[in-house]
Design an enzyme around this catalytic site. Sequence first.
Site, short mmCIF file in Angstrom:
data_model
loop_
_atom_site.label_atom_id
_atom_site.label_comp_id
_atom_site.label_asym_id
_atom_site.label_seq_id
_atom_site.Cartn_x
_atom_site.Cartn_y
_atom_site.Cartn_z
N LYS A 270 0.82 -1.22 0.00
CA LYS A 270 0.00 0.00 0.00
C LYS A 270 0.85 1.26 0.00
O LYS A 270 0.57 2.21 -0.73
CB LYS A 270 -0.93 0.01 1.22
CG LYS A 270 -1.93 1.16 1.22
CD LYS A 270 -2.89 1.05 0.07
CE LYS A 270 -3.91 2.16 0.04
NZ LYS A 270 -4.73 2.16 -1.18
N VAL A 271 1.89 1.29 0.83
CA VAL A 271 2.75 2.47 0.92
C VAL A 271 4.08 2.17 0.25
O VAL A 271 4.73 1.18 0.56
CB VAL A 271 2.99 2.89 2.39
CG1 VAL A 271 3.93 4.08 2.47
CG2 VAL A 271 1.66 3.21 3.07
#
Length: 340
Positions: A335-336
């Site tokens: 996600k990051v």
Amino acid sequence: MTSLMLNEARAAGEAVAGQLRANWDKLSQLGHALREHQPRSVVTVARGSSDHASSYFGYLVMARLGKLVTSLPMSLITLYRSPIEARDVLAVAVSQSGQSPDLIGPIHYLREGGATTVALVNDASSPLAEGAEWVLPLCAGEERSVAATKSFITSLTAGAELVAHWCDDQAMLDALRELPAQLEKAAHQNWQTALPVLQDADRIMVLGRGLSHAIAMEAALKFKETCAIQAEAFSSAEVKHGPMALIDDGYPLLIFATRGPAQESLLQTAREMRARGARVLLAAPDDVAERDLTLVTSDVAELDPILAIQSFYPMVEALARARGFDPDKPRHLAKVTRTN
């Protein structure tokens, strides 16, 4: 059981409504400040889907305000230590997490050099937000699916809001207020006819032009992320050069023919590609008889691409599942993303 990706995509209208409430007064102040002290140029700082949203914002700025917009190659600052001149520049960073060092470093550099810095960021307490002069929360809420959907849509609307307030364009401001309900309608359009065309595809071209080119890039990314399809985005003005050599009988193309000056050229490209034997999926408003996929329209044409990508997301989520993938967990992705 529906996926996180689908639930989050369909929550975009509610998120945009919250964003409008949260940011309206601050954007009005920023718009006034930009009219009083016009920047000589604009630079955007973003990666991935956020960079696609920045492209849409940049096109709006150039079309409406005549300011040149550059997407900053962040390594010029983070790796090459180039002496970028920042005075009288508007620098707009776009990010969901606000955690990546290659966004944070340039925003600090540009602010110290005299730029007006703006962070369009979902996490308003992030290091990116702390480094910017103006912080405009995306208000997308928690987004757990790796593939960004509602945060991309709120990035688009935040950019459009900024431009509308900068221009003091009442028609666009009024149209933005109507967008949440239109997003809800767009999220439930039936694009199921695309599934049999794409279920076994290993490649696709996605075409747009002008304001729709940004969503063509986003759609291509989502085909890669969630469906493992080799997807490339092009402007319809460029596809007749090198990319044309790839198109043969049955080659799939998705064409976003949103309203505006570029629409006719996109429709003409769809006709030409069909004549070559390509399997064209033409996304267009309901007044275009030859469309395959229907686009919801806004009260101003410049906002139509936002509604177009809203209709795309549920289709690509269904396509991922049809191809045996979990749309919430794309292979090899997190996600990051942190890069220097």
